[in-house]
Enzyme design. Sequence first.
Site, mmCIF file in Angstrom:
data_model
loop_
_atom_site.group_PDB
_atom_site.id
_atom_site.type_symbol
_atom_site.label_atom_id
_atom_site.label_comp_id
_atom_site.label_asym_id
_atom_site.label_seq_id
_atom_site.Cartn_x
_atom_site.Cartn_y
_atom_site.Cartn_z
ATOM 1 N N ASP A 1 4.545 9.108 -3.655
ATOM 2 C CA ASP A 1 2.859 8.858 -4.716
ATOM 3 C C ASP A 1 2.960 9.622 -5.059
ATOM 4 O O ASP A 1 2.935 10.401 -4.997
ATOM 5 C CB ASP A 1 1.821 8.238 -2.873
ATOM 6 C CG ASP A 1 2.427 7.125 -1.823
ATOM 7 O OD1 ASP A 1 2.876 6.262 -2.811
ATOM 8 O OD2 ASP A 1 2.077 7.723 -0.826
HETATM 9 N N1 URA Z 1 5.751 7.317 2.624
HETATM 10 C C1 URA Z 1 4.750 7.362 1.789
HETATM 11 O O1 URA Z 1 3.231 7.151 2.496
HETATM 12 N N2 URA Z 1 3.797 7.807 0.779
HETATM 13 C C2 URA Z 1 5.323 8.503 0.458
HETATM 14 O O2 URA Z 1 5.001 9.179 -0.884
HETATM 15 C C3 URA Z 1 6.618 8.587 0.580
HETATM 16 C C4 URA Z 1 7.068 8.011 1.519
#
Ligand code: URA
Length: 244
Positions: A106
Amino acid sequence: MTEKIRLDKYLVEMGLGSRSQIKEAAKKGRIQVNEEVETKTERKIDPQEDRVLFDSRRISYIKTEYYMLNKPCGVVSATRDNLHSTVLDLLEDRNRSDLFPVGRLDIDTEGLLLITNDGALAHRLLSPKHHVDKVYQAVIEGRLPQDAIQQFWHGITLTDGTITLPAVLTVLEVKETASPQTTVLLTIQEGKFHQVKRMFEALDCQVLYLKRKSMGCLLLDETLAPGEYRTLREDEILQLQQLT
Ligand code: URA
C-alpha cells in the site's frame, strides 16, 4: 552461442525509447554497431559479441535485473501513476524498461519490495500455490485480544466473509502509555488486497504502521533507509530461483 536480438528490441529494452523513436534515431545516424553507423533497426545483434553505441555511449545488454527497495511511505507500487511517484521512479540507475514490482505494498506501507523483469520468478513468488511466507512488522493501536495468536493461527474471517490461511502472530512489544500501542510480527502466505490491515480490522484493531521485512528467503537489508535500494546479490537470486 548467445541468442541474437533485433537492434530495436535491444535498445527499447535498455530504455532508450520506443521502437519508433529508435527508428528515428537510427535514421539520423545516432546508432553504431561495431564502430559503423547502423540505420537498419531490424538488424540482429549478438549481445556478447556486438558493440552497440547510442549517441556514442556504449549500451550493454542486460537480460534480467533484480533490485531490493526499501519502499518508503508515499510512493505507489506500480509502473506508472498519474498522481504519485512510483517505486520505479526511485531506481535512478536502472537499465531495463520492463521492470515491475513483485506484488504490491500500500502507499503507506514501507519495506521490502523486489523489482525485476523476471516474470517467471515473480510468478513463483506470488502464486498462492507456492505458499511463500511474507513477514510484516505492524504497530497496532491499543491492545490485541487475549486470544489473537490463536485467532490468526486458525484463520481470520474478514468482513467480506473470506477466511484467511493460518498466520503466525508474534507480539514484540506492548507500550502501556496513555494511548497504548502493540508491535507485532505477522507471517502470512497469501497476498490479498490490504490483507494485513483487514485481518487486524476483523479483530477491531487498527494498523498504524506497516513494514514488510521478508518475502520467502529474501530479507530486507536493514542498512537501506526508506527510499534506498540495491541490486540483489548472486546468492540471493539463486536462492529465490530455487523456490519450488
Ligand atoms: N497488507 C496490507 O494491508 N498492506 C500492505 O501493503 C501489505 C499487506
